[in-house]
Design an enzyme around this catalytic site. Structure first.
Site, PDB file in Angstrom:
ATOM      1  CG  ASP A  96      -0.235  -0.010   2.537  1.00  0.00           C
ATOM      2  OD1 ASP A  96       0.718  -0.803   2.694  1.00  0.00           O
ATOM      3  OD2 ASP A  96      -0.605   0.785   3.429  1.00  0.00           O
ATOM      4  CG  ASP A 127       7.394   3.996   2.191  1.00  0.00           C
ATOM      5  OD1 ASP A 127       7.462   2.779   2.453  1.00  0.00           O
ATOM      6  OD2 ASP A 127       6.837   4.822   2.927  1.00  0.00           O
ATOM      7  CD  GLU A 161       4.441   0.626   6.619  1.00  0.00           C
ATOM      8  OE1 GLU A 161       5.296   1.006   7.428  1.00  0.00           O
ATOM      9  OE2 GLU A 161       3.948   1.378   5.734  1.00  0.00           O
ATOM     10  CD  GLU A 162       2.750   4.127   3.806  1.00  0.00           C
ATOM     11  OE1 GLU A 162       2.885   4.811   4.837  1.00  0.00           O
ATOM     12  OE2 GLU A 162       3.629   4.043   2.925  1.00  0.00           O
ATOM     13  CD  GLU A 185       9.057   0.675   5.043  1.00  0.00           C
ATOM     14  OE1 GLU A 185       9.412   1.636   4.319  1.00  0.00           O
ATOM     15  OE2 GLU A 185       7.870   0.428   5.320  1.00  0.00           O
TER      16      GLU A 185
END
Length: 272
Positions: A96, A127, A161-162, A185
Site C-alpha cells: 500500500d 516506499d 502498513e501505512e 523499507e
C-alpha cells in the site's frame, strides 16, 4: 554448496539480471495501491491487482503462495519454501501507498513509473515497491541458482502498513513468523537493526459552552458568590496549547531521550 559460494552465486545472478527488479518496480508502481483508509476512489485502490502480480512472480521463483485478507478485498501475500524454523527468514514489505495529494503539483505521472536521468519517479517507488521487487529478485536468484536452503524462507507483501501495519499483524496472528526478519523499507543504504515502532493515540479535549461575555467572569463583572456564572472553556485554545507542548516534548525526546541504544537521535517523532 557452502554459504560463501551460495552468496556469491546469488549476488552474481542478481547483478546479471539487474533490470528485473527495476522493471518490476515500474510495473508495480503503475498499479495504484493507495490505502483506502486515506483515500478511496475509482481505480486507485488496486492492492489486490498488485498482489496478484507479486504472487505470480513468487510462484515462478519456486515458492508456495497464499493470500490472506487482512480486510475485505485487501489481501496480503505470503510465499514460502519449507525448511527448519530455527534458520527461518522472512523478507517483509508492504504494497500500500499513501495518496498522491495535489496531482497538479507533480512533475511526473505519480503512477507512471517513469525513469529519467537514472532516477525513478512516482508514488510508491521508494516506499516501498522497490523493496518488494528486491525481495522477489532475491527469491528468484536463489531459485535460478538451484540453491537449497536449510531454513524456511518466506516473502511477505502486506497491506495496510501505512495505516498501522495491520497486514503484517494479521500474518503474524496466522502464525507466519520466523527466527529473523528483514524489512525492505528505505533507510538510505543503512542497515537498521531495530525501528521505533508506531502507536496511534486519540486525544479528546472537551470545552464548556458559555456566552462570550462571561469569558473573564472569574475576574469581572459579577460579585463572587456560589451561584456566580462560570466562564466557558475554549477547546480550540486548549488544543493549541497541547500541540505546542507536544512539539516541545518531541524535540526533548529526540535530543535527550534515545528510543533505543541502536537507534539514532531524532528517530522519536510525534505526528500531530
Amino acid at each position: 554448496m557452502d554459504t560463501a559460494s551460495a552468496v556469491a552465486a546469488v549476488t552474481a545472478r542478481v547483478q546479471q539480471d539487474r533490470t528485473f527488479p527495476i522493471e518490476l518496480t515500474q510495473e508495480l508502481m503503475r498499479i495504484p495501491t493507495v490505502n483506502p483508509k486515506f483515500e478511496s476512489a475509482e481505480g486507485i485502490n488496486r492492492e489486490a491487482d498488485a498482489q496478484r502480480l507479486v504472487a505470480a512472480h513468487l510462484a515462478e521463483a519456486g515458492l508456495t503462495t497464499e493470500q490472506h485478507e487482512a480486510f475485505p478485498a485487501r489481501p496480503s501475500v505470503r510465499a514460502f519454501r519449507d525448511g527448519s524454523a530455527e534458520r527461518s527468514l522472512i523478507l517483509n514489505g508492504h504494497i500500500d501507498v499513501v495518496p498522491v495529494g495535489d496531482r497538479s503539483a507533480w512533475s511526473f505521472d505519480p503512477f507512471g513509473g517513469e525513469i529519467r536521468d537514472g532516477r525513478l519517479y512516482g508514488r510508491g517507488g521508494y516506499d516501498m515497491k522497490a523493496g518488494i521487487a528486491a525481495a522477489i529478485a532475491a527469491a528468484k536468484a536463489i531459485h535460478d541458482c538451484g540453491i537449497e536452503l536449510d531454513g524456511r524462507f518466506e516473502v511477505h507483501s502486506a497491506v495496510d502498513e501505512e495505516a498501522g501495519g495491520f497486514g503484517t499483524k494479521d500474518l503474524v496472528a496466522r502464525g507466519c513468523t520466523a527466527s529473523a526478519v528483514i524489512v525492505g523499507e528505505p533507510t538510505e543504504e543503512q542497515v537498521m537493526l531495530c525501528q521505533g515502532g508506531l502507536e496511534w493515540v486519540r486525544v479528546t479535549l472537551r470545552g464548556r459552552n458559555a456566552h462570550t461575555g462571561w469569558r473573564y467572569n472569574d475576574l469581572y463583572p459579577q460579585r463572587d458568590a456560589p451561584d456566580r456564572t462560570r466562564p466557558g472553556v475554549n477547546a480550540a485554545e486548549l488544543a493549541a496549547r497541547l500541540i505546542l507542548a507536544v512539539g516541545q516534548l518531541e524535540r526533548d525526546w529526540a535530543c535527550r531521550k534515545p528510543a533505543h541504544p541502536l537507534l539514532p537521535p531524532g528517530v522519536n517523532a510525534i505526528h500531530r
